[in-house]
Write a protein that holds these residues in place. Structure first.
Motif, PDB file in Angstrom:
ATOM      1  N   ALA A 205     -89.662  -7.103  34.419  1.00  0.00           N
ATOM      2  CA  ALA A 205     -88.665  -6.245  35.066  1.00  0.00           C
ATOM      3  C   ALA A 205     -88.430  -4.947  34.302  1.00  0.00           C
ATOM      4  N   LEU A 206     -88.439  -5.005  32.965  1.00  0.00           N
ATOM      5  CA  LEU A 206     -88.168  -3.786  32.197  1.00  0.00           C
ATOM      6  C   LEU A 206     -89.300  -2.774  32.336  1.00  0.00           C
ATOM      7  N   SER A 207     -90.501  -3.237  32.677  1.00  0.00           N
ATOM      8  CA  SER A 207     -91.603  -2.310  32.921  1.00  0.00           C
ATOM      9  C   SER A 207     -91.350  -1.470  34.161  1.00  0.00           C
ATOM     10  N   VAL A 208     -90.450  -1.955  35.027  1.00  0.00           N
ATOM     11  CA  VAL A 208     -90.075  -1.234  36.237  1.00  0.00           C
ATOM     12  C   VAL A 208     -88.701  -0.587  36.079  1.00  0.00           C
ATOM     13  N   HIS A 209     -87.812  -1.263  35.365  1.00  0.00           N
ATOM     14  CA  HIS A 209     -86.403  -0.863  35.287  1.00  0.00           C
ATOM     15  C   HIS A 209     -86.225   0.545  34.737  1.00  0.00           C
ATOM     16  N   PHE A 210     -86.880   0.865  33.648  1.00  0.00           N
ATOM     17  CA  PHE A 210     -86.657   2.165  33.014  1.00  0.00           C
ATOM     18  C   PHE A 210     -87.165   3.318  33.875  1.00  0.00           C
ATOM     19  N   GLU A 211     -88.060   3.020  34.812  1.00  0.00           N
ATOM     20  CA  GLU A 211     -88.563   4.043  35.719  1.00  0.00           C
ATOM     21  C   GLU A 211     -87.755   4.111  37.008  1.00  0.00           C
ATOM     22  N   SER A 212     -87.191   2.979  37.429  1.00  0.00           N
ATOM     23  CA  SER A 212     -86.531   2.907  38.733  1.00  0.00           C
ATOM     24  C   SER A 212     -85.016   2.990  38.644  1.00  0.00           C
ATOM     25  N   MET A 213     -84.426   3.038  37.440  1.00  0.00           N
ATOM     26  CA  MET A 213     -82.964   3.136  37.341  1.00  0.00           C
ATOM     27  C   MET A 213     -82.480   4.411  38.008  1.00  0.00           C
ATOM     28  N   VAL A 214     -81.227   4.404  38.420  1.00  0.00           N
ATOM     29  CA  VAL A 214     -80.712   5.464  39.289  1.00  0.00           C
ATOM     30  C   VAL A 214     -80.880   6.842  38.661  1.00  0.00           C
ATOM     31  N   ILE A 215     -80.307   7.041  37.496  1.00  0.00           N
ATOM     32  CA  ILE A 215     -80.426   8.329  36.802  1.00  0.00           C
ATOM     33  C   ILE A 215     -80.827   8.045  35.358  1.00  0.00           C
ATOM     34  N   PRO A 216     -82.117   8.021  35.049  1.00  0.00           N
ATOM     35  CA  PRO A 216     -82.551   7.706  33.679  1.00  0.00           C
ATOM     36  C   PRO A 216     -82.163   8.810  32.706  1.00  0.00           C
ATOM     37  N   THR A 217     -81.993   8.427  31.455  1.00  0.00           N
ATOM     38  CA  THR A 217     -81.784   9.394  30.383  1.00  0.00           C
ATOM     39  C   THR A 217     -83.142   9.762  29.775  1.00  0.00           C
ATOM     40  N   PRO A 218     -83.206  10.793  28.926  1.00  0.00           N
ATOM     41  CA  PRO A 218     -84.490  11.129  28.287  1.00  0.00           C
ATOM     42  C   PRO A 218     -85.091   9.974  27.492  1.00  0.00           C
ATOM     43  N   ILE A 219     -84.240   9.090  26.938  1.00  0.00           N
ATOM     44  CA  ILE A 219     -84.748   7.949  26.168  1.00  0.00           C
ATOM     45  C   ILE A 219     -85.474   6.957  27.065  1.00  0.00           C
ATOM     46  N   ALA A 220     -85.092   6.892  28.349  1.00  0.00           N
ATOM     47  CA  ALA A 220     -85.696   5.919  29.259  1.00  0.00           C
ATOM     48  C   ALA A 220     -87.193   6.130  29.375  1.00  0.00           C
ATOM     49  N   TRP A 221     -87.658   7.374  29.326  1.00  0.00           N
ATOM     50  CA  TRP A 221     -89.102   7.642  29.421  1.00  0.00           C
ATOM     51  C   TRP A 221     -89.841   7.008  28.242  1.00  0.00           C
ATOM     52  N   TYR A 222     -89.263   7.082  27.057  1.00  0.00           N
ATOM     53  CA  TYR A 222     -89.890   6.490  25.879  1.00  0.00           C
ATOM     54  C   TYR A 222     -89.792   4.962  25.913  1.00  0.00           C
ATOM     55  N   PHE A 223     -88.670   4.428  26.377  1.00  0.00           N
ATOM     56  CA  PHE A 223     -88.545   2.977  26.516  1.00  0.00           C
ATOM     57  C   PHE A 223     -89.587   2.435  27.486  1.00  0.00           C
TER      58      PHE A 223
END
Length: 673
Positions: A205-223
């Motif tokens: 799920a986390l392989s999808v979550h960080f890309e599909s969350m509503v408004i990701p932060t800049p850290i989400a791209w690295y996560f």
């Protein structure tokens, strides 16, 4: 019983900060969302064919009914309620004296009044959780704050705790906060697995979550680009924190609860840095304070023996070692010879379903025993207190009142909690309790919770891109939103604790069709007519039609994906691919569109006369809004917090507070002599 006075006061002030976030963020968006030229005008919710004021208030319980008495329309009355909420919450933040029952009752009433007309833009779990928390604050807070250091911003933690002892009812009401935290965390964890979503069961799920969350932060791209095994480890930790740790909230051992506090706070901080979930995670951290007592902040008053401390530490280690061992077995955690950690869920969905059906009533029974134990200890504390007989009798009946109230709220909350499993929905809760819950459900005193049951965005996150043109053949130019993904070269924003409700709703709209999201037709019409209020909610700096609105508008559905790790030095954050049409071409003269909006009462011909309104009051409210509109919402919220902190620090350094500390030092010297 350990003192919880400081923990309680800190919790109440934190909730005031959350209310400040909520009211301020909401206030900024009122014209664009609920104004006369907004997407969903709030006046449509006040169209009740009743002449009696009491009948109106019963059908739609909101303070907005008093708008006519002030010479205001619904939109400007919402301004009044939001501004009043901002003032009261800021006062409670900077001064403990304002953390009282009347203040929290007012905050709850104001937010509930706005929630009544909030419609789809306010139907989020953090809004109902704030309402439930606000009601618990009414019970938890005193009628008035007593003592100098407890009431003001100054004074040390020891002085705060020593000058005011906890009342017996505090322990009962603080337990209700802990019970809310448990229900939220446990429900969020188990619903992910009970949904049967393959990404949760496959630990991907986390392989999808960080890309599909509503408004990701800049850290989400690295996560998102972390190694797969580390993402799976993070998901296993999430299940550990949400399913296995919450039952330990009721453990009588202080060290177990303190460890649970750090685990929950770590999880919430990870969510804060990776996703812009407005004030939701901050509210959850505030609820985690219910796991602590005053000893956590200033140390134990009476030092226990070394053997007793060692036994507590050992018990804490043994309990968490057992829980971690169970997680390792259930989630198949093992180390490969290559030094990589592997994971695989070792239980089947049917086995989980059976276990959940057994666990729900057991956990409800454990929670009831914990509540009963807390109530009995509170009653015992009443008789152990020093004071006059009158004060003891008053304290006894006051504690009895809160006991009955706690039992009623606990019973009411069992209805949504038992719904976690169909087999326990009718067996755990008595039908009379369910009937009681249905009658009071509109007040949101207790609610059902559970986030992200099914992971969306597998294969790319869907996004609705709205385009305008002055000719049917084009060229079509894209509208840009402030925060949601659009232009692939736009950097990811930091938004929290602000709640951009239009951007959030656009994310949900992309998961369905425009027929399922009637509000998006109103948004389309407002763009066709060039509504300044709605355009303010979007990226005004990149408005493709700054002079005159377009003649036609359409929308397309795209799938967005993060750029690969190799392209981290390039400006683009996203890649996107057009999937198809989201809604067809509309113009502002389109008859079906106009008829549709008239049926929803968004467009109406019989507007109120201007003479009915107080132009002076409205001009004043518009002037206040202009002052707030100068600053970007996120910076505005942070500046309010920094201002509050500065006021608190200045109060702690003022001569009055230093004079109080000198008096306390003199008293302590006399006692020593």
């Amino acid at each position: 019983m350990a003192e919880i006075r400081y923990s309680r006061n800190l919790f109440l002030r934190c909730i005031n900060v959350i209310f400040l976030f909520a009211f301020t963020s909401f206030y900024i968006q009122i014209p664009g969302l609920y104004g006369e030229n907004g997407i969903l005008p709030a006046r449509t919710q006040m169209d009740i064919k009743e002449t009696d004021f009491a009948a109106k208030l019963q059908k739609k319980p909101t303070l907005l009914w008093f708008a006519s008495y002030l010479g205001l329309d619904t939109e400007h009355m919402m301004d009044v309620l939001a501004l009043l909420g901002m003032f009261l919450s800021f006062s409670g933040f900077v001064s403990q004296k304002c953390c009282t029952k009347p203040i929290f009752a007012a905050l709850w009433s104001l937010y509930y009044s706005l929630y009544q007309v909030g419609q789809t833009f306010m139907w989020f779990q953090w809004d109902i959780m704030l309402l439930e928390t606000g009601f618990l604050c009414i019970l938890l807070s005193p009628w008035r704050q007593k003592g100098g250091s407890a009431s003001s911003g100054g004074g040390s933690k020891k002085q705060t705790a020593s000058s005011n002892t906890s009342s017996p009812a505090d322990y009962i009401n603080f337990w209700l906060v802990r019970w809310l935290l448990f229900r939220f965390m446990f429900s969020t964890g188990v619903l992910k697995l009970s949904s049967g979503c393959p990404t949760w069961w496959g630990l991907t799920a986390l392989s999808v979550h960080f890309e599909s969350m509503v408004i990701p932060t800049p850290i989400a791209w690295y996560f998102y680009h972390l190694p797969w095994w580390l993402l799976k480890l993070g998901l296993v930790f999430s299940f550990f924190a949400e399913i296995f740790v919450p039952p330990l909230f009721f453990c009588p051992i202080k060290g177990v609860r303190t460890t649970a506090f750090f685990i929950q706070v770590f999880l919430q901080l990870a969510l804060i840095v990776s996703g812009n979930y407005n004030f939701f995670n901050f509210l959850t951290i505030a609820l985690c304070l219910s796991l602590l007592d005053d000893d956590f902040f200033y140390g134990e008053g009476k030092k226990s023996s070394a053997l007793k401390r060692f036994s507590k530490y050992l018990a804490t280690i043994v309990i968490y070692a057992a829980v971690i061992f169970a997680v390792i077995k259930l989630y198949g955690v093992k180390m490969t010879p290559a030094g990589i950690i592997e994971f695989k869920i070792n239980f089947k969905p049917t086995e989980f379903d059976v276990s959940l059906g057994r666990a729900v009533p057991i956990l409800a029974a454990v929670a009831f025993c914990s509540l009963a134990f807390t109530c009995l200890r509170s009653l015992a504390l009443v008789f152990s207190q020093t004071g006059s007989t009158v004060s003891k009798v008053f304290s006894f009946f006051s504690t009895l009142f809160y006991i009955f109230t706690a039992i009623a709220l606990f019973s009411d909350s069992l209805v949504p909690f038992s719904n976690l499993h169909p087999a326990t929905a009718n067996t755990t809760v008595h039908p009379e309790i369910r009937l009681f819950h249905n009658k009071l459900s509109h007040l949101h005193l207790t609610n059902s919770y559970g986030l992200w049951r099914r992971m969306s965005g597998v294969g790319g996150r869907p996004e609705v891109i709205i385009e305008g043109a002055n000719n049917v053949e084009g060229p079509w130019v894209e509208y840009h939103f402030k925060y949601k993904p659009g232009d692939v070269n736009t950097t990811l924003p930091i938004v929290a604790p602000h709640t951009p409700r239009l951007d959030w709703q656009m994310w949900f709209a992309a998961l369905g069709t425009y027929h399922q999201n009637s509000w998006i037709m109103s948004l389309t019409y407002r763009l066709l007519t060039g509504s300044k209020e709605v355009l303010t909610l979007m990226d005004v700096q990149r408005n493709p039609f700054p002079v005159k609105p377009p003649r036609y508008i359409t929308a397309s559905l795209y799938h967005y994906s993060y750029t690969p790790w190799e392209a981290r030095d390039k400006p683009a954050t996203w890649t996107r691919k057009k999937v198809g049409e989201y809604f067809p071409i509309f113009s502002k003269e389109h008859p079906p569109l106009l008829d549709y909006l008239r049926n929803l009462k968004i467009l109406q011909d019989d507007k109120k006369k201007k003479s009915q309104l107080s132009t002076i009051f409205i001009d004043y409210l518009n002037g206040v809004r202009s002052a707030f509109a100068v600053m970007e919402p996120t910076y505005l919220l942070l500046s309010l917090v920094m201002t509050g902190i500065a006021i608190i620090m200045f109060g702690s350094l003022s001569p009055s507070s230093s004079g109080q500390s000198k008096q306390q030092q003199q008293k302590s010297k006399k006692k020593n002599k």
